[in-house]
Write an enzyme that holds these catalytic residues in place. Structure first.
Site, PDB file in Angstrom:
ATOM      1  N   ALA A 178       0.729  -1.093   0.076  1.00 47.52           N
ATOM      2  CA  ALA A 178      -0.283   0.412   0.263  1.00 47.52           C
ATOM      3  C   ALA A 178       1.189   1.092   0.036  1.00 47.52           C
ATOM      4  O   ALA A 178       0.408   1.958  -0.783  1.00 47.52           O
ATOM      5  CB  ALA A 178      -0.584  -0.011   1.240  1.00 47.52           C
ATOM      6  N   GLY A 179       1.965   1.429   0.579  1.00 43.43           N
ATOM      7  CA  GLY A 179       2.790   2.793   0.867  1.00 43.43           C
ATOM      8  C   GLY A 179       3.083   3.248  -0.863  1.00 43.43           C
ATOM      9  O   GLY A 179       3.184   2.445  -1.220  1.00 43.43           O
ATOM     10  N   GLY A 181       0.665   4.858  -0.330  1.00 38.48           N
ATOM     11  CA  GLY A 181      -0.899   5.220  -0.107  1.00 38.48           C
ATOM     12  C   GLY A 181      -1.200   5.633  -0.768  1.00 38.48           C
ATOM     13  O   GLY A 181      -2.874   5.948  -0.900  1.00 38.48           O
ATOM     14  N   GLY A 182      -1.414   6.051  -2.324  1.00 35.27           N
ATOM     15  CA  GLY A 182      -1.692   6.878  -2.823  1.00 35.27           C
ATOM     16  C   GLY A 182      -3.635   5.759  -3.694  1.00 35.27           C
ATOM     17  O   GLY A 182      -4.449   6.731  -3.298  1.00 35.27           O
ATOM     18  N   ASP A 200       2.347  -2.597   3.877  1.00 35.29           N
ATOM     19  CA  ASP A 200       3.450  -2.406   2.831  1.00 35.29           C
ATOM     20  C   ASP A 200       4.668  -3.188   3.852  1.00 35.29           C
ATOM     21  O   ASP A 200       4.767  -2.758   5.013  1.00 35.29           O
ATOM     22  CB  ASP A 200       3.782  -1.131   3.026  1.00 35.29           C
ATOM     23  CG  ASP A 200       4.926  -0.966   1.651  1.00 35.29           C
ATOM     24  OD1 ASP A 200       4.433  -0.880   0.704  1.00 35.29           O
ATOM     25  OD2 ASP A 200       5.928  -1.097   2.067  1.00 35.29           O
ATOM     26  N   ARG A 205       7.678   3.260   4.113  1.00 33.76           N
ATOM     27  CA  ARG A 205       7.188   3.150   3.560  1.00 33.76           C
ATOM     28  C   ARG A 205       5.430   3.270   3.769  1.00 33.76           C
ATOM     29  O   ARG A 205       4.636   3.984   3.613  1.00 33.76           O
ATOM     30  CB  ARG A 205       7.025   2.731   2.666  1.00 33.76           C
ATOM     31  CG  ARG A 205       8.199   2.328   1.183  1.00 33.76           C
ATOM     32  CD  ARG A 205       7.860   3.367   0.189  1.00 33.76           C
ATOM     33  NE  ARG A 205       7.038   3.018  -1.556  1.00 33.76           N
ATOM     34  CZ  ARG A 205       7.244   2.854  -2.361  1.00 33.76           C
ATOM     35  NH1 ARG A 205       7.923   4.394  -2.280  1.00 33.76           N
ATOM     36  NH2 ARG A 205       6.527   3.020  -3.223  1.00 33.76           N
ATOM     37  N   ASP A 233       5.755  -8.226   5.515  1.00 34.73           N
ATOM     38  CA  ASP A 233       5.843  -9.537   4.320  1.00 34.73           C
ATOM     39  C   ASP A 233       4.361  -9.676   3.657  1.00 34.73           C
ATOM     40  O   ASP A 233       4.085 -11.259   4.114  1.00 34.73           O
ATOM     41  CB  ASP A 233       6.694 -10.224   4.000  1.00 34.73           C
ATOM     42  CG  ASP A 233       6.990 -10.794   3.224  1.00 34.73           C
ATOM     43  OD1 ASP A 233       6.168 -10.851   1.876  1.00 34.73           O
ATOM     44  OD2 ASP A 233       8.719 -11.397   2.723  1.00 34.73           O
ATOM     45  N   ASP A 251      -0.884  -4.312  -5.636  1.00 37.46           N
ATOM     46  CA  ASP A 251       0.321  -3.286  -6.584  1.00 37.46           C
ATOM     47  C   ASP A 251       1.834  -3.669  -6.362  1.00 37.46           C
ATOM     48  O   ASP A 251       2.393  -2.795  -5.725  1.00 37.46           O
ATOM     49  CB  ASP A 251      -0.784  -1.813  -6.171  1.00 37.46           C
ATOM     50  CG  ASP A 251      -0.218  -0.875  -6.977  1.00 37.46           C
ATOM     51  OD1 ASP A 251       0.626  -1.059  -8.141  1.00 37.46           O
ATOM     52  OD2 ASP A 251       0.138   0.071  -6.474  1.00 37.46           O
ATOM     53  N   CYS A 306       3.642  -0.360 -12.068  1.00 34.92           N
ATOM     54  CA  CYS A 306       3.853   0.730 -13.408  1.00 34.92           C
ATOM     55  C   CYS A 306       4.859   0.500 -14.093  1.00 34.92           C
ATOM     56  O   CYS A 306       5.834   0.956 -14.445  1.00 34.92           O
ATOM     57  CB  CYS A 306       4.106   2.073 -12.415  1.00 34.92           C
ATOM     58  SG  CYS A 306       4.747   1.354 -11.085  1.00 34.92           S
TER      59      CYS A 306
HETATM   60  C1  LIG Z   1       4.186   0.198  -6.786  1.00 36.72           C
HETATM   61  S1  LIG Z   1       4.140   0.190  -4.294  1.00 36.72           S
HETATM   62  C2  LIG Z   1       3.103   0.651  -4.154  1.00 36.72           C
HETATM   63  C3  LIG Z   1       2.719   1.693  -4.520  1.00 36.72           C
HETATM   64  C4  LIG Z   1       1.180   1.973  -3.623  1.00 36.72           C
HETATM   65  N1  LIG Z   1      -0.046   0.723  -3.993  1.00 36.72           N
HETATM   66  C5  LIG Z   1       0.705   3.520  -3.861  1.00 36.72           C
HETATM   67  O1  LIG Z   1      -0.159   3.724  -4.663  1.00 36.72           O
HETATM   68  O2  LIG Z   1       0.493   4.422  -2.906  1.00 36.72           O
HETATM   69  C6  LIG Z   1       5.156  -0.951  -4.212  1.00 36.72           C
HETATM   70  C7  LIG Z   1       5.002  -1.267  -2.889  1.00 36.72           C
HETATM   71  O3  LIG Z   1       5.105  -2.955  -1.930  1.00 36.72           O
HETATM   72  C8  LIG Z   1       6.409  -2.544  -1.386  1.00 36.72           C
HETATM   73  N2  LIG Z   1       6.508  -4.073  -1.009  1.00 36.72           N
HETATM   74  C9  LIG Z   1       7.829  -4.676  -1.135  1.00 36.72           C
HETATM   75  N3  LIG Z   1       7.902  -6.327  -1.214  1.00 36.72           N
HETATM   76  C10 LIG Z   1       6.663  -6.315  -0.361  1.00 36.72           C
HETATM   77  C11 LIG Z   1       6.109  -7.812  -0.187  1.00 36.72           C
HETATM   78  N4  LIG Z   1       6.797  -8.835   0.173  1.00 36.72           N
HETATM   79  N5  LIG Z   1       5.188  -7.004   1.374  1.00 36.72           N
HETATM   80  C12 LIG Z   1       4.587  -6.920   1.363  1.00 36.72           C
HETATM   81  N6  LIG Z   1       4.832  -5.367   0.181  1.00 36.72           N
HETATM   82  C13 LIG Z   1       6.025  -5.305  -0.800  1.00 36.72           C
HETATM   83  C14 LIG Z   1       6.584  -1.766  -1.439  1.00 36.72           C
HETATM   84  O4  LIG Z   1       7.855  -1.472  -0.329  1.00 36.72           O
HETATM   85  C15 LIG Z   1       6.675  -1.021  -2.550  1.00 36.72           C
HETATM   86  O5  LIG Z   1       5.811   0.764  -1.086  1.00 36.72           O
END
Ligand SMILES: C[S@@+](CC[C@H](N)C(=O)[O-])C[C@H]1O[C@@H](n2cnc3c(N)ncnc32)[C@H](O)[C@@H]1O
Length: 380
Positions: A178-179, A181-182, A200, A205, A233, A251, A306
Site C-alpha cells: 500500500a505504501g 498510499g495513493g 507494506d 513506506r 511481508d 499493486d 507501473c
Molecule cells: C508500487 S509500490 C505500491 C504503491 C502504492 N500502492 C500506492 O499506490 O501508493 C509497491 C510497494 O510494495 C512494497 N513491497 C515490496 N515488497 C513487499 C512485500 N514482500 N510485501 C508487501 N509489500 C512489499 C514496497 O515497499 C512498495 O511500497
C-alpha cells in the site's frame, strides 16, 4: 625442427608469466575501482530499448518519447475535506473529472457500455485531469479548516486499478502493497467500506502511508478501527489460510519504468540491484498468490504494476493462475476489462490487446502510465 628449451629458461618464463598475471590482477582491481560509472537511468534506457522495442514494435518510439518527457498528473479529490471550492477551482483551471466525464458523455454514446457489468464504477472517486495535450501543472494541495488536504496528486492512470476493483458498500478490502498510499486513499474515497487493511513491507513506506492517511482522513475515521495499517511481508498472507476479503489490491513492487528512466536515487537498474531486479517476477507472483489466497471465493483481486514489462505483467498473472490451480486447488478466472478500458479511452492510451489484462501506454498527448492492471475472480 625440434627446439630444445632449457629448464632454467622455462622456469624463468613461468615466473615471468606468474608475475605478469599478478600485476594484471592488481591493475584490474584498480580499473574496477576507477571504472567510469554508467548512470542507472542509462542502463534502464538500454534495457528498455532492447526489450520493449521487441514487445511493442512500432509503438515503442512514441512510448519512449513519452516516458522521457514530463509525466502528467491527476488530482484525486479528497471527499473528506470540507474545502467546498476545490471542484470549481479545478474546473476554472480547465480540468475535468475523467471518471464522471466517461460516465456521462461516453457511456451515453456507446450502447455496448450500458451493460452494468461492462463498466462497474465506484462513483465517489473523482480524479481531475487537464485536457489531452495540455501539460499545465496542478497547484500544490491546500489544507481546509480542519487541516485536511483537498486533493492528492498522482498518475491518473493509477486510479484505474482501484476503479477496476469495483468496491461495493460493506466490502472488506486488503491493499497488500500500500505504501505510500495513493491507491489506499482512492479506495477510501468509496466511503462505504466495512474495513480496509493497508499493508507494506517497508517500514519507511508504511510511515509515509500513515502520514498520508493522517493528512487526508478525519481523525474519527482513523479511530473507528475501519482502517488497519501493518508492515509485514505480503507473502505471509499465504500462510494465514483465511480467505475473508471481498476485494484485494496487489499493486506490486516492479521496475517502476518511468522512475528508473528519470531518477538515480533508489533506481533498481543500479548494478548492485541486478539480482533483486531479476527476482522481481518471482516476488510479484508470490504476492499475487497471497492476494488470491486472501480473497473469498467469488471475490476479486486486481494485480497492477507501473511497468511495461510482459515478464512482470502478463507472465506473472498467467503463472499465478496455473500455480493457484495446481498447487493450491484454487480456480481463478481472468476478467475481461475491454469495456472498462473503452470507457476511459478518451483519457488514456491503452496498448492493443495484451494477452491478459490492460496496459496504459505513455503518450505525449496523454502522458500517463505505464500502468498495467489485470482483474481476477476467485471461483473456488
Ligand atoms: C508500487 S509500490 C505500491 C504503491 C502504492 N500502492 C500506492 O499506490 O501508493 C509497491 C510497494 O510494495 C512494497 N513491497 C515490496 N515488497 C513487499 C512485500 N514482500 N510485501 C508487501 N509489500 C512489499 C514496497 O515497499 C512498495 O511500497
Amino acid at each position: 625442427m625440434a627446439v630444445s628449451v632449457s629448464p632454467r629458461f622455462l622456469f624463468k618464463r613461468i615466473k615471468h608469466s606468474v608475475c605478469f598475471i599478478q600485476r594484471r590482477n592488481r591493475v584490474k582491481t584498480k580499473w574496477a575501482g576507477t571504472r567510469p560509472k554508467v548512470a542507472s537511468s542509462d542502463l534502464a534506457l538500454h534495457h528498455f530499448d532492447m526489450t520493449y522495442s521487441l514487445q511493442l514494435g512500432d509503438l515503442w518510439p512514441s512510448v519512449r518519447v513519452g516516458m522521457l518527457s514530463e509525466k502528467k498528473y491527476g488530482a484525486l479529490v479528497n471527499s473528506f475535506s470540507c474545502d467546498s471550492d476545490v471542484i470549481s477551482a479545478l474546473q476554472t483551471q480547465g480540468c475535468r473529472d475523467f471518471i464522471s466525464t466517461a460516465l456521462t458523455e461516453h457511456l451515453s454514446t456507446d450502447p455496448e457500455l450500458h451493460n452494468p457489468t461492462a463498466a462497474p464504477i465506484t462513483s465517489h472517486i473523482q480524479c481531475f485531469t487537464f485536457p489531452r495535450g495540455d501539460i499545465s501543472r496542478f497547484r500544490p494541495a491546500r489544507s481546509d479548516s480542519n487541516g485536511l488536504l483537498n486533493y492528492y496528486l498522482l498518475d491518473a492512470a493509477s486510479v484505474l486499478p482501484v476503479l477496476a476493483l469495483d468496491v461495493q458498500p460493506g466490502h472488506s478490502v486488503l491493499d497488500l502493497c500500500a505504501g505510500p498510499g495513493g491507491k489506499t486513499l482512492a479506495l477510501l474515497q468509496t466511503h462505504d467500506l466495512r474495513f480496509l487493511w493497508a499493508n507494506d513491507l517497508s517500514g519507511s513506506r508504511t510511515a509515509r502511508l500513515r502520514r498520508t492517511l493522517q493528512s487526508y482522513l478525519p481523525t474519527e475515521l482513523l479511530m473507528e478501527g475501519k482502517v488497519h495499517v501493518t508492515s509485514v511481508d505480503g507473502r505471509q498472507w499465504r500462510d494465514k489460510d483465511e480467505s475473508t476479503f471481498d476485494r484485494v489490491l496487489v499493486d506490486v513492487p516492479c521496475t517502476t519504468d518511468r522512475h528508473s528512466l528519470m531518477e538515480e536515487e533508489n533506481n533498481i537498474f543500479k548494478r548492485s540491484r541486478t539480482r533483486e531486479r531479476q527476482m522481481l517476477p518471482l516476488l510479484q507472483m508470490e504476492l499475487l498468490l497471497a492476494g488470491i489466497q486472501a480473497v473469498r471465493p467469488g471475490g476479486d483481486v486486481v494485480y497492477s504494476t507501473c511497468s511495461l514489462s510482459q515478464l512482470q505483467n502478463e507472465c506473472v498473472v498467467q503463472r499465478a493462475v496455473t500455480v493457484a490451480q495446481q498447487e493450491m486447488g484454487i480456480r481463478v478466472e481472468v476478467q475481461n476489462l475491454s469495456s472498462f478500458t473503452r470507457l476511459f479511452s478518451h483519457t488514456f492510451h491503452f496498448a492493443p490487446q495484451p494477452a491478459v489484462g490492460e496496459l496504459v501506454l505513455p503518450h505525449l498527448c496523454a502522458n500517463f502510465g505505464p500502468i498495467y492492471l489485470c482483474k481476477l475472480r476467485r471461483m473456488s
